[in-house]
Motif scaffolding. Sequence first.
Motif, PDB file in Angstrom:
ATOM      1  N   VAL A 199      -5.674   4.537   7.780  1.00  0.00           N
ATOM      2  CA  VAL A 199      -6.196   5.888   7.956  1.00  0.00           C
ATOM      3  C   VAL A 199      -7.583   5.769   8.569  1.00  0.00           C
ATOM      4  O   VAL A 199      -8.328   4.837   8.257  1.00  0.00           O
ATOM      5  CB  VAL A 199      -6.282   6.605   6.577  1.00  0.00           C
ATOM      6  N   GLU A 200      -7.904   6.683   9.464  1.00  0.00           N
ATOM      7  CA  GLU A 200      -9.252   6.724  10.020  1.00  0.00           C
ATOM      8  C   GLU A 200      -9.935   8.013   9.579  1.00  0.00           C
ATOM      9  O   GLU A 200      -9.259   9.010   9.303  1.00  0.00           O
ATOM     10  CB  GLU A 200      -9.228   6.597  11.539  1.00  0.00           C
ATOM     11  N   ALA A 201     -11.260   7.965   9.503  1.00  0.00           N
ATOM     12  CA  ALA A 201     -12.040   9.115   9.059  1.00  0.00           C
ATOM     13  C   ALA A 201     -13.038   9.497  10.143  1.00  0.00           C
ATOM     14  O   ALA A 201     -13.549   8.641  10.869  1.00  0.00           O
ATOM     15  CB  ALA A 201     -12.766   8.785   7.763  1.00  0.00           C
ATOM     16  N   ARG A 202     -13.289  10.792  10.210  1.00  0.00           N
ATOM     17  CA  ARG A 202     -14.254  11.330  11.169  1.00  0.00           C
ATOM     18  C   ARG A 202     -15.034  12.428  10.482  1.00  0.00           C
ATOM     19  O   ARG A 202     -14.474  13.274   9.793  1.00  0.00           O
ATOM     20  CB  ARG A 202     -13.479  11.888  12.374  1.00  0.00           C
TER      21      ARG A 202
ATOM     22  N   LEU B 140       0.822  -1.209   0.000  1.00  0.00           N
ATOM     23  CA  LEU B 140       0.000   0.000   0.000  1.00  0.00           C
ATOM     24  C   LEU B 140       0.857   1.261   0.000  1.00  0.00           C
ATOM     25  O   LEU B 140       0.440   2.305  -0.503  1.00  0.00           O
ATOM     26  CB  LEU B 140      -0.942   0.000   1.200  1.00  0.00           C
ATOM     27  N   LEU B 141       2.059   1.170   0.550  1.00  0.00           N
ATOM     28  CA  LEU B 141       2.955   2.329   0.572  1.00  0.00           C
ATOM     29  C   LEU B 141       3.682   2.523  -0.756  1.00  0.00           C
ATOM     30  O   LEU B 141       4.320   3.556  -0.959  1.00  0.00           O
ATOM     31  CB  LEU B 141       3.993   2.181   1.692  1.00  0.00           C
TER      32      LEU B 141
ATOM     33  N   LEU C 247      -6.651   3.347   1.774  1.00  0.00           N
ATOM     34  CA  LEU C 247      -5.927   3.412   3.045  1.00  0.00           C
ATOM     35  C   LEU C 247      -6.868   3.193   4.226  1.00  0.00           C
ATOM     36  O   LEU C 247      -6.501   2.535   5.203  1.00  0.00           O
ATOM     37  CB  LEU C 247      -5.195   4.747   3.171  1.00  0.00           C
ATOM     38  N   ARG C 248      -8.073   3.729   4.127  1.00  0.00           N
ATOM     39  CA  ARG C 248      -9.053   3.559   5.207  1.00  0.00           C
ATOM     40  C   ARG C 248      -9.502   2.106   5.305  1.00  0.00           C
ATOM     41  O   ARG C 248      -9.573   1.537   6.399  1.00  0.00           O
ATOM     42  CB  ARG C 248     -10.251   4.482   4.989  1.00  0.00           C
ATOM     43  N   LEU C 249      -9.797   1.485   4.171  1.00  0.00           N
ATOM     44  CA  LEU C 249     -10.217   0.084   4.182  1.00  0.00           C
ATOM     45  C   LEU C 249      -9.130  -0.830   4.741  1.00  0.00           C
ATOM     46  O   LEU C 249      -9.425  -1.857   5.356  1.00  0.00           O
ATOM     47  CB  LEU C 249     -10.621  -0.362   2.776  1.00  0.00           C
TER      48      LEU C 249
ATOM     49  N   SER D 292      -9.395  10.969  -3.083  1.00  0.00           N
ATOM     50  CA  SER D 292     -10.480  10.243  -2.423  1.00  0.00           C
ATOM     51  C   SER D 292     -10.314   8.732  -2.570  1.00  0.00           C
ATOM     52  O   SER D 292     -10.525   7.973  -1.618  1.00  0.00           O
ATOM     53  CB  SER D 292     -11.835  10.671  -2.985  1.00  0.00           C
ATOM     54  N   GLN D 293      -9.930   8.281  -3.761  1.00  0.00           N
ATOM     55  CA  GLN D 293      -9.739   6.853  -3.985  1.00  0.00           C
ATOM     56  C   GLN D 293      -8.576   6.315  -3.140  1.00  0.00           C
ATOM     57  O   GLN D 293      -8.682   5.239  -2.540  1.00  0.00           O
ATOM     58  CB  GLN D 293      -9.499   6.573  -5.460  1.00  0.00           C
ATOM     59  N   HIS D 294      -7.482   7.051  -3.096  1.00  0.00           N
ATOM     60  CA  HIS D 294      -6.341   6.622  -2.275  1.00  0.00           C
ATOM     61  C   HIS D 294      -6.722   6.583  -0.799  1.00  0.00           C
ATOM     62  O   HIS D 294      -6.378   5.632  -0.088  1.00  0.00           O
ATOM     63  CB  HIS D 294      -5.146   7.549  -2.480  1.00  0.00           C
ATOM     64  N   LEU D 295      -7.427   7.603  -0.328  1.00  0.00           N
ATOM     65  CA  LEU D 295      -7.855   7.620   1.078  1.00  0.00           C
ATOM     66  C   LEU D 295      -8.791   6.455   1.373  1.00  0.00           C
ATOM     67  O   LEU D 295      -8.726   5.852   2.449  1.00  0.00           O
ATOM     68  CB  LEU D 295      -8.538   8.950   1.412  1.00  0.00           C
TER      69      LEU D 295
END
Length: 119
Positions: free
Chosen positions: A74-77, A28-29, A68-70, A62-65
């Motif tokens: 990365v976490e989202a709030r 992923l990196l 990373l979130r899945l 947005s696609q990269h985030l």
Amino acid sequence: MCAHNNRYGAPAEYTDEQYGAAAEVLGLLADPTRLRLLRLLGTEQDVTTLTGQVGASRSSVSQHLGRLRLAGLVEARRDGRRMLYRITSDHLASLVDEALGYAHHTVHGIPHHRDSAPR
């Protein structure tokens, strides 16, 4: 307090599962945009701010985030209508910094160095 087995903060032996998880994270990196995003996400930021900083389209960021979130990196709030993103681990932030430091040495012809203590 950490439950690590040696002075480097890592267990003396690793399992196949740990090697697999590490390979997945390193995969992923293996994208310059994702590395830039992770480097920036030490503090919460939204997609618009990140888009301006990484030089990629909003859709791409947005696609990269999302990837990373899945993967749990990365976490989202939600903050009103905005989504704020942040890196989930100090270990991951250190890994990104180490990779960029290694790249800096490589790109600029700086000799790589080693800690004299055995690992």
